[in-house]
Design a protein around this motif. Structure first.
Motif, short mmCIF file in Angstrom:
data_model
loop_
_atom_site.label_atom_id
_atom_site.label_comp_id
_atom_site.label_asym_id
_atom_site.label_seq_id
_atom_site.Cartn_x
_atom_site.Cartn_y
_atom_site.Cartn_z
N ALA A 17 0.86 -1.18 0.00
CA ALA A 17 0.00 0.00 0.00
C ALA A 17 0.89 1.23 0.00
CB ALA A 17 -0.92 0.01 1.23
N GLU A 18 0.37 2.33 -0.53
CA GLU A 18 1.12 3.59 -0.59
C GLU A 18 0.64 4.52 0.51
OE1 GLU A 18 1.69 7.45 -3.55
OE2 GLU A 18 0.96 5.55 -4.35
N ILE A 19 1.56 5.15 1.21
CA ILE A 19 1.19 6.11 2.24
C ILE A 19 0.71 7.38 1.56
CG2 ILE A 19 1.95 7.40 4.26
CD1 ILE A 19 2.07 4.40 4.64
N VAL A 20 -0.56 7.72 1.76
CA VAL A 20 -1.12 8.95 1.18
C VAL A 20 -0.78 10.14 2.06
CG1 VAL A 20 -3.23 10.13 0.49
CG2 VAL A 20 -2.97 7.68 0.06
N GLN A 21 -1.08 10.03 3.35
CA GLN A 21 -0.72 11.09 4.28
C GLN A 21 -0.74 10.56 5.71
OE1 GLN A 21 -3.52 14.32 4.91
NE2 GLN A 21 -5.20 13.13 4.04
N TRP A 22 0.07 11.19 6.54
CA TRP A 22 0.09 10.88 7.97
C TRP A 22 -0.81 11.86 8.69
CZ3 TRP A 22 2.00 6.63 10.05
CH2 TRP A 22 3.01 5.92 9.38
N HIS A 23 -1.51 11.36 9.71
CA HIS A 23 -2.33 12.21 10.57
C HIS A 23 -1.65 12.45 11.91
CE1 HIS A 23 -6.10 12.40 8.21
NE2 HIS A 23 -5.64 11.27 7.69
N VAL A 24 -0.47 11.86 12.08
CA VAL A 24 0.28 12.04 13.32
C VAL A 24 1.74 12.30 12.97
CG1 VAL A 24 -1.24 10.57 14.71
CG2 VAL A 24 0.72 9.55 13.53
N ALA A 25 2.49 12.80 13.94
CA ALA A 25 3.92 13.03 13.78
C ALA A 25 4.64 12.49 15.00
CB ALA A 25 4.20 14.52 13.60
N ALA A 37 -3.05 7.31 9.84
CA ALA A 37 -2.57 7.47 8.48
C ALA A 37 -3.65 7.07 7.49
CB ALA A 37 -1.31 6.62 8.24
N GLU A 38 -3.49 7.53 6.25
CA GLU A 38 -4.31 7.07 5.14
C GLU A 38 -3.39 6.40 4.14
OE1 GLU A 38 -6.54 10.23 3.41
OE2 GLU A 38 -7.50 10.82 5.29
N VAL A 39 -3.78 5.20 3.70
CA VAL A 39 -2.98 4.47 2.73
C VAL A 39 -3.84 4.16 1.52
CG1 VAL A 39 -1.51 3.47 4.51
CG2 VAL A 39 -3.50 2.19 3.71
N GLU A 40 -3.20 4.11 0.37
CA GLU A 40 -3.90 3.79 -0.88
C GLU A 40 -3.53 2.39 -1.32
OE1 GLU A 40 -4.58 5.45 -5.43
OE2 GLU A 40 -3.06 6.36 -4.15
N THR A 41 -4.53 1.56 -1.48
CA THR A 41 -4.32 0.21 -1.99
C THR A 41 -4.71 0.21 -3.46
OG1 THR A 41 -6.57 -0.58 -1.56
CG2 THR A 41 -5.01 -0.65 0.27
N ALA A 42 -4.78 -0.97 -4.06
CA ALA A 42 -5.16 -1.07 -5.46
C ALA A 42 -6.64 -0.80 -5.66
CB ALA A 42 -4.82 -2.46 -6.00
N LYS A 43 -7.37 -0.58 -4.58
CA LYS A 43 -8.81 -0.37 -4.73
C LYS A 43 -9.31 0.92 -4.13
CE LYS A 43 -10.16 -5.24 -4.95
NZ LYS A 43 -11.04 -6.26 -4.38
N ALA A 44 -8.75 1.35 -3.02
CA ALA A 44 -9.33 2.49 -2.34
C ALA A 44 -8.33 3.09 -1.37
CB ALA A 44 -10.59 2.07 -1.58
N ILE A 45 -8.68 4.28 -0.87
CA ILE A 45 -7.92 4.89 0.23
C ILE A 45 -8.54 4.41 1.53
CG2 ILE A 45 -7.42 7.05 1.41
CD1 ILE A 45 -7.13 8.39 -1.26
N VAL A 46 -7.71 3.90 2.42
CA VAL A 46 -8.18 3.31 3.66
C VAL A 46 -7.52 4.03 4.84
CG1 VAL A 46 -8.27 1.20 5.06
CG2 VAL A 46 -8.49 1.05 2.57
N GLU A 47 -8.31 4.37 5.83
CA GLU A 47 -7.78 4.97 7.05
C GLU A 47 -7.25 3.89 7.97
OE1 GLU A 47 -10.89 7.27 8.76
OE2 GLU A 47 -10.68 8.92 7.33
N ASP A 65 5.57 6.92 -0.05
CA ASP A 65 6.31 5.66 -0.03
C ASP A 65 5.34 4.48 -0.17
OD1 ASP A 65 8.58 7.08 0.32
OD2 ASP A 65 8.89 6.54 2.43
N VAL A 66 5.82 3.43 -0.83
CA VAL A 66 5.05 2.18 -0.94
C VAL A 66 5.61 1.21 0.09
CG1 VAL A 66 4.43 0.24 -2.42
CG2 VAL A 66 4.55 2.55 -3.38
N VAL A 67 4.73 0.70 0.95
CA VAL A 67 5.14 -0.17 2.06
C VAL A 67 4.54 -1.56 1.85
CG1 VAL A 67 5.11 -0.48 4.56
CG2 VAL A 67 5.20 1.82 3.59
N GLU A 68 5.34 -2.58 2.01
CA GLU A 68 4.85 -3.94 1.88
C GLU A 68 4.09 -4.36 3.14
OE1 GLU A 68 7.98 -6.60 0.98
OE2 GLU A 68 8.38 -5.76 -1.02
N VAL A 69 3.07 -5.20 2.95
CA VAL A 69 2.33 -5.73 4.09
C VAL A 69 3.29 -6.50 4.99
CG1 VAL A 69 0.63 -7.47 4.76
CG2 VAL A 69 0.11 -5.88 2.91
N GLY A 70 3.20 -6.22 6.31
CA GLY A 70 4.08 -6.87 7.27
C GLY A 70 5.33 -6.08 7.58
N SER A 71 5.54 -4.95 6.88
CA SER A 71 6.71 -4.11 7.16
C SER A 71 6.36 -3.09 8.24
CB SER A 71 7.15 -3.38 5.89
OG SER A 71 7.56 -4.30 4.90
#
Length: 496
Positions: A17-25, A37-47, A65-71
């Motif tokens: 999934a790709e990190i769209v934006q962080w809601h925390v710092a 955070a909000e991440v974009e998968t191949a189907k939708a943006i997920v909170e 950044d694109v992050v692999e599941v389990g990372s």
């Protein structure tokens, strides 16, 4: 104590999934289930909600950044008395515990426990894969060296994933890395071919050199305009020249996406997210289901007059009923009379699966690409409820908030190309569906009416269908039934 939160499987079986934006710092204090955070998968943006209450110690990825599941995604400081005595997770997390989001797990096993058992306890656990192996006696928790506490998987927060994101079954798209050999992958890279698209055209097979060359021959690359070529005002290219044509963008719009690479005359954007998923689905559909399309242009003045009268009905204040809602209702009625268009070709089982319900997909064009959310059991809704469902679905899609589970399980789809001023087209089927109906633009047109020429409201319907499941006669009967309702809405009372 420090706990690492790993990117979970969000219930779709996708590897990244790709990190769209962080809601925390770093340094922020968060509460349980607060969106981090909000991440974009191949189907939708997920909170992504927080599985812990504590302080953000570190973010392991940046927006884009694109992050692999389990990372690792984010580290939390959960507090605690000392490194050897970690604080227990919040009571809410304990109550909602189960096989949930991925957290690193190392539990203290008995000294005489087999090595395999100890290794199994240390395996990260992801959503949808069940609880981590454990013996009948719950082991004690301990901290890992260096003060990094590791939480037993029994305390992972299963509900941390969005509640409407559930695994609905296998997806027939090559969403994992396509099976191929290194020479084939190099060839694909040299030819500019996406192996995901090649694999979609050959489901279940290992991608070979021949597959790549065949795909490349069907889709030759468009030559780029030389950097020394003269510029053309307005972003257009003179007739006879070959190159990329880019429409002029408003001054406030960036022509280089944040994830793209720009050159003197081109913009390159990585193929991922919804665009990649849509491309794979369309390739799979185009090369597995034999498409055929039939058209019908008709007078829908009676429908527009009905809609005009409904707008003056005070009982319907707050409900937006349009032509698309009438078409959707007509489709649900017509599918009951032509069940072949509400069926699925199951190649693996060697069966035709006929659905006795209508899960109606409505194609929606968004800034992130084409998505097709589904209205479940649309055939059970009346016209007002159907119109409300379409309006809600469209608003959610435009906001990029459609849940992945809401885009699966469709049995038939509608695409409204008329909103773009298009009269007709040949839409591509969604994988697993037997039909899709395109609704063209509504135009005031001179038309024969009661033996005379009059200005009437006219549109064109385009029906694409899987010719393995549907014969031409069945497609024509379905289209005639839909048109009959639009010509005379009162006919809906006669269809059953």
């Amino acid at each position: 104590m420090i706990a690492e939160f790993l990117l979970p499987d969000l219930g779709e079986g996708l590897p990244e999934a790709e990190i769209v934006q962080w809601h925390v710092a770093e340094g922020d204090t968060v509460t349980l289930n607060q969106t981090i955070a909000e991440v974009e998968t191949a189907k939708a943006i997920v909170e992504i909600p927080s599985p812990y209450a504590g302080t953000v110690q570190g973010l392991h990825a940046a927006a884009g950044d694109v992050v692999e599941v389990g990372s690792p995604l984010v580290s939390f400081d959960l507090g605690g008395t000392d490194a050897g005595t970690p604080a227990a997770p919040p009571a809410e997390a304990t109550r909602e515990a189960g096989a949930g989001l991925a957290v690193e797990t190392v539990t203290e096993a008995p000294l005489d426990a087999p090595a395999d058992d100890i290794a199994a306890r240390a395996t990260p656990n992801l959503v949808g894969y069940g609880a981590a192996p454990a013996s009948g006696n719950r082991p004690k928790r301990r901290a890992r060296g260096g003060g990094t506490a590791v939480i037993d998987s029994d305390h992972a927060v299963r509900e941390a994933a969005p509640h409407d994101v559930v695994k609905t079954g296998p997806i027939d798209l090559p969403l994992e890395r396509p099976r191929s050999t290194p020479p084939v992958r190099k060839l694909a890279k040299d030819l500019g071919v996406d192996l995901v698209l090649v694999a979609a055209a050959h489901p279940g097979e290992m991608v070979t050199r021949g597959h790549v060359e065949e795909f490349a021959a069907r889709t030759p690359a468009m030559p780029e305009v030389a950097a020394s070529a003269p510029a053309h005002p307005g972003g257009t290219v003179a007739r006879g020249q070959v190159g990329e044509v880019t429409a002029s963008a408003p001054a406030s719009m960036s022509t280089v996406p944040p994830t793209g690479r720009s050159g003197d005359r081109v913009t390159r954007t990585p193929i991922r997210g919804v665009r990649k998923h849509t491309a794979a689905a369309m390739v799979q559909s185009a090369f597995t289901a034999p498409h055929a399309t039939t058209f019908l242009t008709l007078d829908v003045t009676a429908t527009t007059e009905l809609l005009a009268s409904l707008k003056t009905d005070r009982a319907l204040d707050g409900h937006r009923i349009g032509v698309l809602a009438i078409v959707a209702k007509a489709v649900c009625l017509a599918l009951g009379r032509t069940p072949a268009l509400n069926a699925k070709w199951d190649e693996a089982a060697g069966e035709i699966v006929e659905h006795h319900y209508v899960n109606l997909g409505i194609a929606a064009a968004t800034d992130r690409g084409l998505v097709v959310p589904v209205i479940p059991d649309a055939d059970r809704l009346d016209l007002v409820d159907l119109a409300d469902a379409i309006a809600e679905l469209a608003a959610t899609a435009r906001a990029g908030r459609t849940a992945p589970a809401a885009m699966t399980g469709g049995t038939f789809s509608i695409t409204n190309v008329g909103v773009f001023g298009v009269d007709a087209g040949t839409p591509i089927l969604n994988p697993g569906e037997a039909g899709i109906l395109a609704v063209g633009a509504l135009r005031r047109t001179p038309w024969e009416h009661h033996g005379e020429i009059a200005l009437r409201d006219v549109l064109t319907l385009s029906l694409s269908f899987d010719h393995r499941l549907v014969d031409g006669a069945e497609a024509a009967r379905f289209l005639t039934d839909v048109a009959g309702v639009l010509r005379e809405p009162g006919r809906a009372m006669l269809l059953r």
